[in-house]
Design a protein around this motif. Structure first.
Motif, PDB file in Angstrom:
ATOM      1  N   LEU A  26       0.824  -1.200   0.000  1.00  0.00           N
ATOM      2  CA  LEU A  26       0.000   0.000   0.000  1.00  0.00           C
ATOM      3  C   LEU A  26       0.863   1.256   0.000  1.00  0.00           C
ATOM      4  N   GLY A  27       0.759   2.055  -1.047  1.00  0.00           N
ATOM      5  CA  GLY A  27       1.462   3.330  -1.112  1.00  0.00           C
ATOM      6  C   GLY A  27       2.842   3.215  -1.710  1.00  0.00           C
ATOM      7  N   ARG A  28       3.764   4.018  -1.171  1.00  0.00           N
ATOM      8  CA  ARG A  28       5.154   4.032  -1.630  1.00  0.00           C
ATOM      9  C   ARG A  28       6.066   3.846  -0.438  1.00  0.00           C
ATOM     10  N   ALA A  29       7.281   3.381  -0.708  1.00  0.00           N
ATOM     11  CA  ALA A  29       8.236   3.150   0.367  1.00  0.00           C
ATOM     12  C   ALA A  29       9.575   3.768   0.017  1.00  0.00           C
ATOM     13  N   VAL A  30      10.380   3.960   1.048  1.00  0.00           N
ATOM     14  CA  VAL A  30      11.766   4.372   0.899  1.00  0.00           C
ATOM     15  C   VAL A  30      12.590   3.315   1.613  1.00  0.00           C
ATOM     16  N   SER A  31      13.627   2.828   0.925  1.00  0.00           N
ATOM     17  CA  SER A  31      14.475   1.780   1.481  1.00  0.00           C
ATOM     18  C   SER A  31      15.928   2.210   1.496  1.00  0.00           C
ATOM     19  N   SER A  32      16.669   1.584   2.401  1.00  0.00           N
ATOM     20  CA  SER A  32      18.118   1.748   2.475  1.00  0.00           C
ATOM     21  C   SER A  32      18.727   0.358   2.294  1.00  0.00           C
ATOM     22  N   ALA A  33      20.037   0.268   2.447  1.00  0.00           N
ATOM     23  CA  ALA A  33      20.702  -1.031   2.354  1.00  0.00           C
ATOM     24  C   ALA A  33      20.206  -1.989   3.432  1.00  0.00           C
ATOM     25  N   GLN A  34      19.723  -1.453   4.577  1.00  0.00           N
ATOM     26  CA  GLN A  34      19.222  -2.292   5.668  1.00  0.00           C
ATOM     27  C   GLN A  34      17.791  -2.760   5.445  1.00  0.00           C
ATOM     28  N   GLY A  35      17.112  -2.229   4.442  1.00  0.00           N
ATOM     29  CA  GLY A  35      15.732  -2.620   4.167  1.00  0.00           C
ATOM     30  C   GLY A  35      14.805  -1.421   4.164  1.00  0.00           C
ATOM     31  N   LEU A  48       7.255   4.453   9.905  1.00  0.00           N
ATOM     32  CA  LEU A  48       8.710   4.544   9.942  1.00  0.00           C
ATOM     33  C   LEU A  48       9.239   3.421  10.823  1.00  0.00           C
ATOM     34  N   ARG A  49      10.221   2.672  10.324  1.00  0.00           N
ATOM     35  CA  ARG A  49      10.769   1.538  11.079  1.00  0.00           C
ATOM     36  C   ARG A  49      11.970   1.975  11.911  1.00  0.00           C
ATOM     37  N   LEU A  50      11.890   1.717  13.207  1.00  0.00           N
ATOM     38  CA  LEU A  50      12.974   1.975  14.156  1.00  0.00           C
ATOM     39  C   LEU A  50      13.266   0.697  14.924  1.00  0.00           C
ATOM     40  N   THR A  51      14.437   0.621  15.517  1.00  0.00           N
ATOM     41  CA  THR A  51      14.697  -0.514  16.399  1.00  0.00           C
ATOM     42  C   THR A  51      13.918  -0.304  17.698  1.00  0.00           C
ATOM     43  N   ASP A  52      13.653  -1.403  18.406  1.00  0.00           N
ATOM     44  CA  ASP A  52      12.965  -1.298  19.698  1.00  0.00           C
ATOM     45  C   ASP A  52      13.732  -0.395  20.655  1.00  0.00           C
ATOM     46  N   ARG A  53      15.041  -0.535  20.653  1.00  0.00           N
ATOM     47  CA  ARG A  53      15.856   0.293  21.544  1.00  0.00           C
ATOM     48  C   ARG A  53      15.760   1.774  21.181  1.00  0.00           C
ATOM     49  N   LEU A  91      11.645  13.644   8.901  1.00  0.00           N
ATOM     50  CA  LEU A  91      13.001  13.635   8.355  1.00  0.00           C
ATOM     51  C   LEU A  91      14.035  13.378   9.452  1.00  0.00           C
ATOM     52  N   THR A  92      13.820  13.953  10.615  1.00  0.00           N
ATOM     53  CA  THR A  92      14.719  13.717  11.745  1.00  0.00           C
ATOM     54  C   THR A  92      14.673  12.252  12.159  1.00  0.00           C
ATOM     55  N   LEU A  93      13.477  11.696  12.240  1.00  0.00           N
ATOM     56  CA  LEU A  93      13.339  10.302  12.648  1.00  0.00           C
ATOM     57  C   LEU A  93      13.866   9.333  11.591  1.00  0.00           C
ATOM     58  N   VAL A  94      13.793   9.703  10.312  1.00  0.00           N
ATOM     59  CA  VAL A  94      14.390   8.861   9.267  1.00  0.00           C
ATOM     60  C   VAL A  94      15.901   8.813   9.481  1.00  0.00           C
ATOM     61  N   ALA A  97      16.439   6.474  12.176  1.00  0.00           N
ATOM     62  CA  ALA A  97      16.195   5.112  11.703  1.00  0.00           C
ATOM     63  C   ALA A  97      17.394   4.564  10.937  1.00  0.00           C
ATOM     64  N   LEU A  98      18.056   5.418  10.184  1.00  0.00           N
ATOM     65  CA  LEU A  98      19.219   4.973   9.426  1.00  0.00           C
ATOM     66  C   LEU A  98      20.411   4.691  10.335  1.00  0.00           C
ATOM     67  N   GLN A  99      20.498   5.404  11.449  1.00  0.00           N
ATOM     68  CA  GLN A  99      21.609   5.223  12.381  1.00  0.00           C
ATOM     69  C   GLN A  99      21.301   4.207  13.485  1.00  0.00           C
ATOM     70  N   ALA A 100      20.035   3.963  13.752  1.00  0.00           N
ATOM     71  CA  ALA A 100      19.619   3.134  14.891  1.00  0.00           C
ATOM     72  C   ALA A 100      20.212   1.729  14.903  1.00  0.00           C
ATOM     73  N   PRO A 101      20.291   1.025  13.772  1.00  0.00           N
ATOM     74  CA  PRO A 101      20.846  -0.336  13.860  1.00  0.00           C
ATOM     75  C   PRO A 101      22.284  -0.372  14.389  1.00  0.00           C
ATOM     76  N   GLN A 102      23.046   0.678  14.150  1.00  0.00           N
ATOM     77  CA  GLN A 102      24.410   0.723  14.675  1.00  0.00           C
ATOM     78  C   GLN A 102      24.433   1.233  16.120  1.00  0.00           C
TER      79      GLN A 102
END
Length: 131
Positions: A26-35, A48-53, A91-94, A97-102
């Motif tokens: 449904l809709g459009r998505a934005v992906s990075s190398a992590q998914g 927006l996908r974030l890690t639980d932490r 935009l801030t949360l994106v 999200a890009l930095q959260a896995p590290q």
């Protein structure tokens, strides 16, 4: 131009991000190398996908925003885009999200679950005190 299309246009300029079809269909998505990072489900609702932490880390900061919904057990945070400041928040949360896995890796390394749109919950102000 809607707020969602404005946000999507800005994210399209970020290197390492690409527009894709969301896994929920449904809709459009934005992906990075992590998914998948962001699903634009409508002109106002964005997941927006974030890690639980990361979610736990920013609970206090997100608590006062009526633009955010957190579904317990979901790594997806839903934002309602009602004002230009909501786009800035997205935009801030994106960026988070890009930095959260590290910065805040998920020790269980669980597979990504469906976005909040697939959970059938309406947009309601989250009770972040329970997280």
């Amino acid at each position: 131009m809607t707020l969602a299309s404005r946000a999507l246009a800005q994210l399209a300029t970020w290197r390492d991000l690409r527009q894709t079809v969301p896994s929920c269909g449904l809709g459009r998505a934005v992906s990075s190398a992590q998914g998948e990072v962001v699903h634009f489900h409508s002109e106002r609702d964005v997941d927006l996908r974030l890690t639980d932490r990361a979610v736990r880390r920013f609970t206090k900061d997100l608590k006062g925003s009526g633009a955010i919904r957190i579904v317990p057990g979901s790594p997806w945070v839903t934002l309602r885009l009602d004002a230009a400041s909501d786009v800035d928040l997205l935009l801030t949360l994106v960026s988070v999200a890009l930095q959260a896995p590290q910065m805040w890796p998920d020790p269980a390394d669980r597979p990504t679950t469906s976005c909040n749109d697939q959970r059938g919950a309406g947009f309601v102000k989250a009770d972040l005190g329970r997280i």
